[in-house]
Design a protein around this motif. Structure first.
Motif, PDB file in Angstrom:
ATOM      1  N   MET A   1       0.822  -1.208   0.000  1.00 22.71           N
ATOM      2  CA  MET A   1       0.000   0.000   0.000  1.00 22.71           C
ATOM      3  C   MET A   1       0.864   1.269   0.000  1.00 22.71           C
ATOM      4  O   MET A   1       0.506   2.273  -0.622  1.00 22.71           O
ATOM      5  N   ALA A   2       2.017   1.214   0.691  1.00 20.94           N
ATOM      6  CA  ALA A   2       2.943   2.345   0.642  1.00 20.94           C
ATOM      7  C   ALA A   2       3.478   2.538  -0.775  1.00 20.94           C
ATOM      8  O   ALA A   2       3.668   3.670  -1.242  1.00 20.94           O
ATOM      9  N   TYR A   3       3.720   1.435  -1.457  1.00 21.62           N
ATOM     10  CA  TYR A   3       4.185   1.475  -2.848  1.00 21.62           C
ATOM     11  C   TYR A   3       3.167   2.174  -3.742  1.00 21.62           C
ATOM     12  O   TYR A   3       3.516   3.071  -4.530  1.00 21.62           O
ATOM     13  N   TRP A   4       1.896   1.797  -3.609  1.00 25.77           N
ATOM     14  CA  TRP A   4       0.877   2.417  -4.444  1.00 25.77           C
ATOM     15  C   TRP A   4       0.670   3.882  -4.087  1.00 25.77           C
ATOM     16  O   TRP A   4       0.400   4.709  -4.959  1.00 25.77           O
ATOM     17  N   LYS A   5       0.808   4.208  -2.814  1.00 26.30           N
ATOM     18  CA  LYS A   5       0.673   5.607  -2.409  1.00 26.30           C
ATOM     19  C   LYS A   5       1.726   6.470  -3.091  1.00 26.30           C
ATOM     20  O   LYS A   5       1.422   7.562  -3.598  1.00 26.30           O
ATOM     21  N   VAL A   6       2.975   5.981  -3.121  1.00 24.64           N
ATOM     22  CA  VAL A   6       4.062   6.722  -3.769  1.00 24.64           C
ATOM     23  C   VAL A   6       3.813   6.840  -5.263  1.00 24.64           C
ATOM     24  O   VAL A   6       3.965   7.928  -5.846  1.00 24.64           O
ATOM     25  N   ARG A   7       3.456   5.740  -5.903  1.00 25.07           N
ATOM     26  CA  ARG A   7       3.238   5.753  -7.351  1.00 25.07           C
ATOM     27  C   ARG A   7       2.093   6.678  -7.741  1.00 25.07           C
ATOM     28  O   ARG A   7       2.177   7.410  -8.732  1.00 25.07           O
ATOM     29  N   LEU A   8       1.015   6.663  -6.987  1.00 26.64           N
ATOM     30  CA  LEU A   8      -0.108   7.548  -7.290  1.00 26.64           C
ATOM     31  C   LEU A   8       0.259   9.010  -7.054  1.00 26.64           C
ATOM     32  O   LEU A   8      -0.139   9.894  -7.827  1.00 26.64           O
ATOM     33  N   ALA A   9       1.036   9.276  -6.005  1.00 28.20           N
ATOM     34  CA  ALA A   9       1.446  10.649  -5.708  1.00 28.20           C
ATOM     35  C   ALA A   9       2.285  11.233  -6.831  1.00 28.20           C
ATOM     36  O   ALA A   9       2.251  12.448  -7.076  1.00 28.20           O
ATOM     37  N   GLU A  10       3.051  10.392  -7.515  1.00 22.08           N
ATOM     38  CA  GLU A  10       3.869  10.877  -8.633  1.00 22.08           C
ATOM     39  C   GLU A  10       3.021  11.417  -9.769  1.00 22.08           C
ATOM     40  O   GLU A  10       3.509  12.206 -10.588  1.00 22.08           O
ATOM     41  N   ARG A  11       1.746  11.035  -9.815  1.00 21.61           N
ATOM     42  CA  ARG A  11       0.824  11.553 -10.822  1.00 21.61           C
ATOM     43  C   ARG A  11      -0.200  12.493 -10.203  1.00 21.61           C
ATOM     44  O   ARG A  11      -1.252  12.758 -10.776  1.00 21.61           O
ATOM     45  N   GLY A  12       0.128  12.987  -9.016  1.00 18.53           N
ATOM     46  CA  GLY A  12      -0.725  13.995  -8.393  1.00 18.53           C
ATOM     47  C   GLY A  12      -1.978  13.458  -7.740  1.00 18.53           C
ATOM     48  O   GLY A  12      -2.917  14.225  -7.490  1.00 18.53           O
ATOM     49  N   ILE A  13      -2.001  12.162  -7.426  1.00 13.06           N
ATOM     50  CA  ILE A  13      -3.183  11.557  -6.817  1.00 13.06           C
ATOM     51  C   ILE A  13      -2.863  11.240  -5.351  1.00 13.06           C
ATOM     52  O   ILE A  13      -1.986  10.428  -5.058  1.00 13.06           O
ATOM     53  N   ALA A  14      -3.545  11.927  -4.432  1.00 12.79           N
ATOM     54  CA  ALA A  14      -3.282  11.764  -3.004  1.00 12.79           C
ATOM     55  C   ALA A  14      -4.080  10.594  -2.449  1.00 12.79           C
ATOM     56  O   ALA A  14      -5.274  10.442  -2.721  1.00 12.79           O
ATOM     57  N   ALA A  15      -3.402   9.756  -1.684  1.00 14.26           N
ATOM     58  CA  ALA A  15      -4.055   8.612  -1.043  1.00 14.26           C
ATOM     59  C   ALA A  15      -3.468   8.416   0.345  1.00 14.26           C
ATOM     60  O   ALA A  15      -2.362   8.870   0.639  1.00 14.26           O
ATOM     61  N   GLU A  16      -4.208   7.723   1.206  1.00 19.59           N
ATOM     62  CA  GLU A  16      -3.787   7.511   2.582  1.00 19.59           C
ATOM     63  C   GLU A  16      -3.810   6.027   2.907  1.00 19.59           C
ATOM     64  O   GLU A  16      -4.712   5.299   2.483  1.00 19.59           O
ATOM     65  N   VAL A  17      -2.805   5.580   3.668  1.00 14.86           N
ATOM     66  CA  VAL A  17      -2.721   4.191   4.091  1.00 14.86           C
ATOM     67  C   VAL A  17      -3.254   4.072   5.515  1.00 14.86           C
ATOM     68  O   VAL A  17      -2.869   4.843   6.394  1.00 14.86           O
ATOM     69  N   ALA A  18      -4.150   3.129   5.735  1.00 13.37           N
ATOM     70  CA  ALA A  18      -4.703   2.885   7.066  1.00 13.37           C
ATOM     71  C   ALA A  18      -4.572   1.410   7.403  1.00 13.37           C
ATOM     72  O   ALA A  18      -4.518   0.553   6.518  1.00 13.37           O
ATOM     73  N   ASP A  19      -4.511   1.113   8.684  1.00  9.99           N
ATOM     74  CA  ASP A  19      -4.477  -0.279   9.117  1.00  9.99           C
ATOM     75  C   ASP A  19      -5.799  -0.949   8.804  1.00  9.99           C
ATOM     76  O   ASP A  19      -6.839  -0.303   8.669  1.00  9.99           O
ATOM     77  N   GLY A  20      -5.760  -2.263   8.709  1.00  8.27           N
ATOM     78  CA  GLY A  20      -6.979  -3.028   8.504  1.00  8.27           C
ATOM     79  C   GLY A  20      -7.662  -3.302   9.841  1.00  8.27           C
ATOM     80  O   GLY A  20      -7.753  -2.431  10.702  1.00  8.27           O
ATOM     81  N   PHE A  21      -8.112  -4.533  10.039  1.00 15.36           N
ATOM     82  CA  PHE A  21      -8.846  -4.881  11.254  1.00 15.36           C
ATOM     83  C   PHE A  21      -8.195  -6.078  11.931  1.00 15.36           C
ATOM     84  O   PHE A  21      -8.840  -7.067  12.247  1.00 15.36           O
ATOM     85  N   GLY A  22      -6.898  -5.997  12.163  1.00 13.30           N
ATOM     86  CA  GLY A  22      -6.218  -7.095  12.831  1.00 13.30           C
ATOM     87  C   GLY A  22      -5.643  -8.101  11.860  1.00 13.30           C
ATOM     88  O   GLY A  22      -5.561  -7.863  10.654  1.00 13.30           O
ATOM     89  N   ARG A  23      -5.251  -9.250  12.375  1.00 10.60           N
ATOM     90  CA  ARG A  23      -4.566 -10.246  11.590  1.00 10.60           C
ATOM     91  C   ARG A  23      -5.495 -10.888  10.566  1.00 10.60           C
ATOM     92  O   ARG A  23      -6.723 -10.850  10.689  1.00 10.60           O
TER      93      ARG A  23
END
Length: 316
Positions: free
Chosen positions: A122-144
């Motif tokens: 998800m961090a990878y996609w956040k960086v890649r999207l940001a390079e094209r001006g698309i802001a996104a946020e990474v959040a935790d899921g719901f446990g294991r």
């Protein structure tokens, strides 16, 4: 190495001496934008070391499962409205090397419910999207996440999965297709890694409902009419295929809330699963009697059915 990093250790069988070795697997971002993974093992008995894999390639399923079952999935959501869907589509296709159809599915997930995967992915996609001006946020899921621990032959026979129900309209379409006799009994359910509720007839195997994949929870669920709509009457985490912990409830309540289904607020029947440390049999604890039904050994207080330190075969 910079950026996000996630790893886990597990025990493996040393291919050289047969002893117990330690295998370390992980994912990380190289140079802040390249998705890499690696795995190595070392045996304290014979000294054998092995660098199994490394590099910017698709992570093997066993490595990915180890990360997800230990740390749980993360979710990537848009931080605002998507003003340039074409740019997002190009980013997802370039970064995943997927077919156009699969890329469109990923874009739909991003826009509606968010992408899901390991925290590093998800961090990878956040960086890649940001390079094209698309802001996104990474959040935790719901446990294991939980992987299937039942008979292997049932997993190999698993089909495409149950009916996904992610919105009120999808639930209405599903429930309208059920007979009165079917609605009189609980249904099999799982919550997938994306947080969606999947439903199947009661006697369906949970692994079939999940399509053989990891889940956030699994059990049985019953519905009843309430006013002009429906609500959850009974719900449990009773699944001998996945044996989820009672702590999986937050994933369930989030899935039900997304659909707009009123629910009891907790499992109406909470199944407590434990694996015996002596004979390795899986137990369903009854009346808080934490003793193995097969060998009478004491059972641990905390969930241990599928620990991260699982035994695997490692080539030397």
């Amino acid at each position: 190495m910079t950026g996000a990093e996630q790893g886990v250790q597990m025990t493996v069988r040393c291919g050289a001496c047969g002893g117990t070795a330690i295998r370390s697997v992980g994912q990380f971002l190289m140079h802040g934008r390249e998705l890499w993974w690696d795995a190595d093992s070392s045996c304290p008995h014979c000294g054998t070391t092995l660098c199994e894999y490394w590099g910017p390639a698709t992570v093997p399923e066993d490595v990915r499962e180890a990360l997800l079952t230990t740390h749980g999935p993360a979710r990537l959501r848009l931080a605002g409205s998507l003003t340039d869907p074409l740019a997002a589509l190009r980013t997802l296709r370039e970064g995943s090397a997927s077919s156009l159809q699969r890329t469109r599915e990923l874009l739909a997930e991003l826009r509606n419910f968010g992408l899901h995967g390991t925290a590093v992915e998800m961090a990878y996609w956040k960086v890649r999207l940001a390079e094209r001006g698309i802001a996104a946020e990474v959040a935790d899921g719901f446990g294991r996440a939980y992987r299937y621990v039942g008979p292997p032959e049932l997993r190999s026979a698993a089909g495409p999965g149950g009916r996904p129900v992610r919105t009120a309209d999808e639930f209405t379409a599903w429930v309208d297709g059920q007979t009165a006799e079917e609605l009189a009994e609980p249904f099999t359910f799982v919550v997938d890694l994306g947080g969606a509720l999947l439903l199947a007839p009661r006697r369906s195997e949970h692994v079939a409902c999940a399509g053989g994949r990891l889940v956030l929870s699994a059990g049985e669920i019953g519905f009843r009419r309430s006013g002009g709509g429906w609500e959850v009457e009974t719900i449990s985490n009773h699944s001998t295929g996945y044996c989820p912990d009672t702590t999986s409830w937050p994933a369930v309540t989030a899935a039900l809330t997304r659909v707009g289904l009123p629910h009891p607020g907790a499992f109406t029947y909470a199944a407590v699963f434990r694996r015996c440390p002596r004979c390795t049999a899986c137990n369903l604890v009854r009346e808080e009697h934490y003793a193995c039904a097969f060998c009478d050994a004491d059972l641990p207080e905390h969930w241990n059915v599928d620990p991260a330190a699982g035994t695997q075969a490692a080539a030397a």
